[in-house]
Design a protein around this motif. Structure first.
Motif, mmCIF file in Angstrom:
data_model
loop_
_atom_site.group_PDB
_atom_site.id
_atom_site.type_symbol
_atom_site.label_atom_id
_atom_site.label_comp_id
_atom_site.label_asym_id
_atom_site.label_seq_id
_atom_site.Cartn_x
_atom_site.Cartn_y
_atom_site.Cartn_z
ATOM 1 N N MET A 1 107.219 102.560 84.400
ATOM 2 C CA MET A 1 106.738 101.479 83.946
ATOM 3 C C MET A 1 107.653 101.256 82.578
ATOM 4 N N THR B 1 106.322 106.619 89.732
ATOM 5 C CA THR B 1 106.051 105.343 89.319
ATOM 6 C C THR B 1 106.710 104.908 88.066
ATOM 7 N N ARG C 1 106.110 97.665 86.247
ATOM 8 C CA ARG C 1 105.902 98.743 86.893
ATOM 9 C C ARG C 1 106.415 98.500 88.242
ATOM 10 N N PRO D 1 100.134 96.239 90.527
ATOM 11 C CA PRO D 1 100.759 95.770 89.345
ATOM 12 C C PRO D 1 100.673 94.422 88.889
#
Length: 212
Positions: free
Chosen positions: A131, A129, A120, A190
């Motif tokens: 992932m 963001t 992430r 993360p």
């Protein structure tokens, strides 16, 4: 010997090791301690199915542990058998996020890839963001926005009690030009999140909710 332990399984082993050491610290009953050790080994063999005898022998060292000082040397020895999170190429990134233009490669430097279950990172220029989550032998791309505020709570990805922030992602609606938003509270950090993950189930549930 080749690596045979996935990062989430490594975290699960750490949890079992701590249970054994805690039992020895809090009980003088040898039968209770032995039962905890046997249950831990049974659970490990369920999590890591199809182990060879040599691989079982490596894990059986947890039964010789006596105190907390034994944990770190064992885990360091075990780490050589952990399968690292893969290095990501630009082609893989483009495949995971085909509609995102000018997406920067994530910086893997802060991550210990042997303890990384999912990747992430934030892209400040896109205010998003991103992932990469393993599922069905593929890396699934997820994108959204992580709120700047945080609070203490349970993370949807690792089930840990951590500082969490609301992660929201948009999904196209049935009518053209419409979108629906899905929100989940996840760890702000993360790396801490990864270290809490001992099963892939919550990660897969997270993907399923976003795709539903």
């Amino acid at each position: 010997m080749d690596a045979f332990i996935q990062p989430h399984q490594y975290h699960y082993i750490k949890q079992q090791v701590k249970k054994i050491v805690s039992a020895q610290a809090n009980s003088n009953d040898s039968q209770v301690i032995q039962a905890v050790k046997e249950i831990a080994m049974e659970e490990l063999e369920k999590q890591l199915d199809h182990l060879s005898e040599e691989q079982k022998e490596i894990l059986s060292a947890i039964q010789t542990m006596k105190d907390r000082e034994d944990i770190d040397p064992f885990l360091q020895q075990l780490k050589q058998y952990v399968i690292s999170f893969p290095l990501i190429s630009e082609k893989q990134l483009q495949k995971a996020f085909p509609k995102v233009k000018k997406l920067k490669m994530p910086d893997l430097e802060p991550f210990d890839r042997k303890e990384t279950v999912y990747l992430r990172w934030d892209d400040v220029s896109l205010n998003k963001t991103f992932m990469l989550i393993p599922k069905d032998e593929k890396l699934i791309g997820v994108q959204g926005q992580l709120d700047t505020t945080q609070q203490k709570g349970i993370c949807s990805l690792c089930n840990g009690l951590e500082n969490v922030s609301l992660f929201t992602s948009a999904k196209k609606g049935q009518m053209r030009g419409t979108y629906s938003k899905r929100g989940n509270y996840i760890c702000k950090d993360p790396i801490s999140c990864n270290q809490n993950i001992a099963t892939l189930q919550l990660l897969h549930n997270f993907i399923d909710r976003l795709q539903a």
